[in-house]
Design a protein around this motif. Structure first.
Motif, PDB file in Angstrom:
ATOM      1  N   GLN A 208       0.824  -1.206   0.000  1.00  0.00           N
ATOM      2  CA  GLN A 208       0.000   0.000   0.000  1.00  0.00           C
ATOM      3  C   GLN A 208       0.862   1.262   0.000  1.00  0.00           C
ATOM      4  OE1 GLN A 208      -2.467  -1.283   3.406  1.00  0.00           O
ATOM      5  NE2 GLN A 208      -4.248  -0.827   2.102  1.00  0.00           N
ATOM      6  N   ARG A 209       1.935   1.244   0.750  1.00  0.00           N
ATOM      7  CA  ARG A 209       2.844   2.408   0.766  1.00  0.00           C
ATOM      8  C   ARG A 209       3.481   2.620  -0.619  1.00  0.00           C
ATOM      9  NH1 ARG A 209       2.923   4.510   5.629  1.00  0.00           N
ATOM     10  NH2 ARG A 209       2.813   3.227   7.483  1.00  0.00           N
ATOM     11  N   THR A 210       3.821   1.520  -1.274  1.00  0.00           N
ATOM     12  CA  THR A 210       4.374   1.605  -2.627  1.00  0.00           C
ATOM     13  C   THR A 210       3.338   2.160  -3.598  1.00  0.00           C
ATOM     14  OG1 THR A 210       5.870  -0.245  -2.183  1.00  0.00           O
ATOM     15  CG2 THR A 210       5.429   0.259  -4.500  1.00  0.00           C
ATOM     16  N   GLU A 211       2.078   1.754  -3.436  1.00  0.00           N
ATOM     17  CA  GLU A 211       0.998   2.278  -4.280  1.00  0.00           C
ATOM     18  C   GLU A 211       0.823   3.781  -4.067  1.00  0.00           C
ATOM     19  OE1 GLU A 211      -2.791   0.227  -4.159  1.00  0.00           O
ATOM     20  OE2 GLU A 211      -1.765  -1.688  -3.936  1.00  0.00           O
ATOM     21  N   ILE A 212       0.890   4.219  -2.817  1.00  0.00           N
ATOM     22  CA  ILE A 212       0.779   5.655  -2.525  1.00  0.00           C
ATOM     23  C   ILE A 212       1.879   6.411  -3.263  1.00  0.00           C
ATOM     24  CG2 ILE A 212       1.081   7.411  -0.723  1.00  0.00           C
ATOM     25  CD1 ILE A 212      -0.304   5.445   1.233  1.00  0.00           C
ATOM     26  N   GLU A 213       3.105   5.917  -3.165  1.00  0.00           N
ATOM     27  CA  GLU A 213       4.228   6.579  -3.828  1.00  0.00           C
ATOM     28  C   GLU A 213       4.029   6.628  -5.344  1.00  0.00           C
ATOM     29  OE1 GLU A 213       7.766   4.571  -2.493  1.00  0.00           O
ATOM     30  OE2 GLU A 213       7.363   5.091  -0.395  1.00  0.00           O
ATOM     31  N   ALA A 214       3.501   5.555  -5.919  1.00  0.00           N
ATOM     32  CA  ALA A 214       3.256   5.524  -7.367  1.00  0.00           C
ATOM     33  C   ALA A 214       2.196   6.545  -7.760  1.00  0.00           C
ATOM     34  CB  ALA A 214       2.840   4.120  -7.799  1.00  0.00           C
ATOM     35  N   HIS A 215       1.143   6.636  -6.967  1.00  0.00           N
ATOM     36  CA  HIS A 215       0.082   7.622  -7.256  1.00  0.00           C
ATOM     37  C   HIS A 215       0.626   9.042  -7.110  1.00  0.00           C
ATOM     38  CE1 HIS A 215      -3.072   4.741  -7.803  1.00  0.00           C
ATOM     39  NE2 HIS A 215      -2.977   4.262  -6.566  1.00  0.00           N
ATOM     40  N   GLN A 216       1.424   9.282  -6.078  1.00  0.00           N
ATOM     41  CA  GLN A 216       2.009  10.608  -5.883  1.00  0.00           C
ATOM     42  C   GLN A 216       2.948  10.967  -7.028  1.00  0.00           C
ATOM     43  OE1 GLN A 216       3.574  10.030  -1.921  1.00  0.00           O
ATOM     44  NE2 GLN A 216       1.773  10.977  -0.973  1.00  0.00           N
ATOM     45  N   GLU A 217       3.664   9.997  -7.542  1.00  0.00           N
ATOM     46  CA  GLU A 217       4.546  10.241  -8.685  1.00  0.00           C
ATOM     47  C   GLU A 217       3.728  10.600  -9.928  1.00  0.00           C
ATOM     48  OE1 GLU A 217       7.956  10.840 -10.858  1.00  0.00           O
ATOM     49  OE2 GLU A 217       7.673  10.735  -8.684  1.00  0.00           O
ATOM     50  N   THR A 218       2.596   9.948 -10.114  1.00  0.00           N
ATOM     51  CA  THR A 218       1.708  10.282 -11.228  1.00  0.00           C
ATOM     52  C   THR A 218       1.257  11.733 -11.126  1.00  0.00           C
ATOM     53  OG1 THR A 218       0.933   8.008 -11.468  1.00  0.00           O
ATOM     54  CG2 THR A 218      -0.524   9.729 -12.307  1.00  0.00           C
ATOM     55  N   VAL A 219       0.907  12.155  -9.914  1.00  0.00           N
ATOM     56  CA  VAL A 219       0.496  13.549  -9.701  1.00  0.00           C
ATOM     57  C   VAL A 219       1.643  14.488 -10.052  1.00  0.00           C
ATOM     58  CG1 VAL A 219      -0.251  15.242  -7.977  1.00  0.00           C
ATOM     59  CG2 VAL A 219      -1.196  12.927  -7.928  1.00  0.00           C
ATOM     60  N   ARG A 220       2.824  14.211  -9.526  1.00  0.00           N
ATOM     61  CA  ARG A 220       3.996  15.073  -9.798  1.00  0.00           C
ATOM     62  C   ARG A 220       4.295  15.141 -11.294  1.00  0.00           C
ATOM     63  NH1 ARG A 220       5.776  12.781  -4.912  1.00  0.00           N
ATOM     64  NH2 ARG A 220       6.815  11.068  -5.969  1.00  0.00           N
ATOM     65  N   GLU A 221       4.252  14.002 -11.976  1.00  0.00           N
ATOM     66  CA  GLU A 221       4.540  13.973 -13.414  1.00  0.00           C
ATOM     67  C   GLU A 221       3.509  14.763 -14.205  1.00  0.00           C
ATOM     68  OE1 GLU A 221       4.685   9.825 -14.355  1.00  0.00           O
ATOM     69  OE2 GLU A 221       6.718   9.570 -13.565  1.00  0.00           O
ATOM     70  N   SER A 222       2.250  14.621 -13.851  1.00  0.00           N
ATOM     71  CA  SER A 222       1.184  15.337 -14.553  1.00  0.00           C
ATOM     72  C   SER A 222       1.344  16.838 -14.390  1.00  0.00           C
ATOM     73  CB  SER A 222      -0.194  14.897 -14.035  1.00  0.00           C
ATOM     74  OG  SER A 222      -0.382  13.521 -14.260  1.00  0.00           O
ATOM     75  N   ILE A 223       1.612  17.275 -13.170  1.00  0.00           N
ATOM     76  CA  ILE A 223       1.805  18.705 -12.914  1.00  0.00           C
ATOM     77  C   ILE A 223       3.054  19.205 -13.638  1.00  0.00           C
ATOM     78  CG2 ILE A 223       2.342  20.398 -11.117  1.00  0.00           C
ATOM     79  CD1 ILE A 223       0.461  18.763  -9.274  1.00  0.00           C
ATOM     80  N   ALA A 224       4.108  18.404 -13.652  1.00  0.00           N
ATOM     81  CA  ALA A 224       5.340  18.794 -14.352  1.00  0.00           C
ATOM     82  C   ALA A 224       5.097  18.941 -15.850  1.00  0.00           C
ATOM     83  CB  ALA A 224       6.445  17.771 -14.078  1.00  0.00           C
ATOM     84  N   GLU A 225       4.279  18.070 -16.433  1.00  0.00           N
ATOM     85  CA  GLU A 225       3.959  18.178 -17.856  1.00  0.00           C
ATOM     86  C   GLU A 225       3.205  19.468 -18.148  1.00  0.00           C
ATOM     87  OE1 GLU A 225       2.575  14.709 -20.171  1.00  0.00           O
ATOM     88  OE2 GLU A 225       2.994  13.532 -18.358  1.00  0.00           O
TER      89      GLU A 225
END
Length: 146
Positions: free
Chosen positions: A60-77
C-alpha cells in the motif's frame, strides 16, 4: 515566461484537462490508501496492538508513492507547457497572456467549456473578470500573416 493568446490557450484545454484528470485521480487514490492505513493505525492503537500483514502495508505504501509520482509527473507536464497549476483539487489553471503591454493570467477551471476569464497576477482568482475584446483582438491580429 511563455505567454499564450486566448486561441492558443483554448487549443490546449483537451490535453490539459486529461493531465489534470490524471493528477486528480492519482491524488484521490493516494489519499484513499492513506486513509485506509490511518484507520489501520487507529485500530491497532485502540486494540492495544494486533497482527498486521506487513507485506500488504508495504504494498500500500508503494501504491501511494506511485500515485504521488503520477500527480507530480502530470503537474510537471502542465508546467513544461508553460501553464500554471493553481489548484489540483478544483482543476484551476492560469495561462500567462500579454495584453496592453501587461502580463495577465487567463483563468480556466475544470468543468468550464472555454476560457472566459482573466485576472491580474496580483488579484488572483478573486479578481476574475470576463475576457473582453482586447484578448480577441490580440488573438486575431497575431494570426494574420505579416
Amino acid at each position: 515566461m511563455k505567454t499564450f493568446t486566448i486561441d492558443e490557450a483554448q487549443s490546449l484545454l483537451p490535453l490539459l484537462e486529461s493531465l489534470l484528470k490524471r493528477a486528480i485521480e492519482g491524488k484521490r487514490a493516494a489519499q484513499e490508501i492513506e486513509s485506509q492505513l490511518s484507520e489501520l493505525g487507529r485500530r491497532i492503537y485502540l486494540a492495544g496492538g494486533m497482527r498486521v500483514n506487513v507485506a500488504d502495508v508495504g504494498r500500500q505504501r508503494t501504491e501511494i508513492e506511485a500515485h504521488q509520482e503520477t500527480v507530480r509527473e502530470s503537474i510537471a507536464e502542465i508546467d513544461a507547457i508553460g501553464v500554471q497549476v493553481k489548484d489540483v483539487d478544483t482543476g484551476l489553471l492560469d495561462f500567462p497572456c500579454r495584453v496592453d503591454e501587461q502580463v495577465v493570467l487567463l483563468c480556466w477551471r475544470m468543468g468550464e467549456t472555454t476560457i472566459e476569464y482573466w485576472h491580474t497576477i496580483e488579484d488572483g482568482f478573486k479578481g476574475r473578470q470576463p475576457v473582453d475584446e482586447r484578448f480577441r483582438r490580440r488573438s486575431n491580429s497575431s494570426n494574420r500573416p505579416n
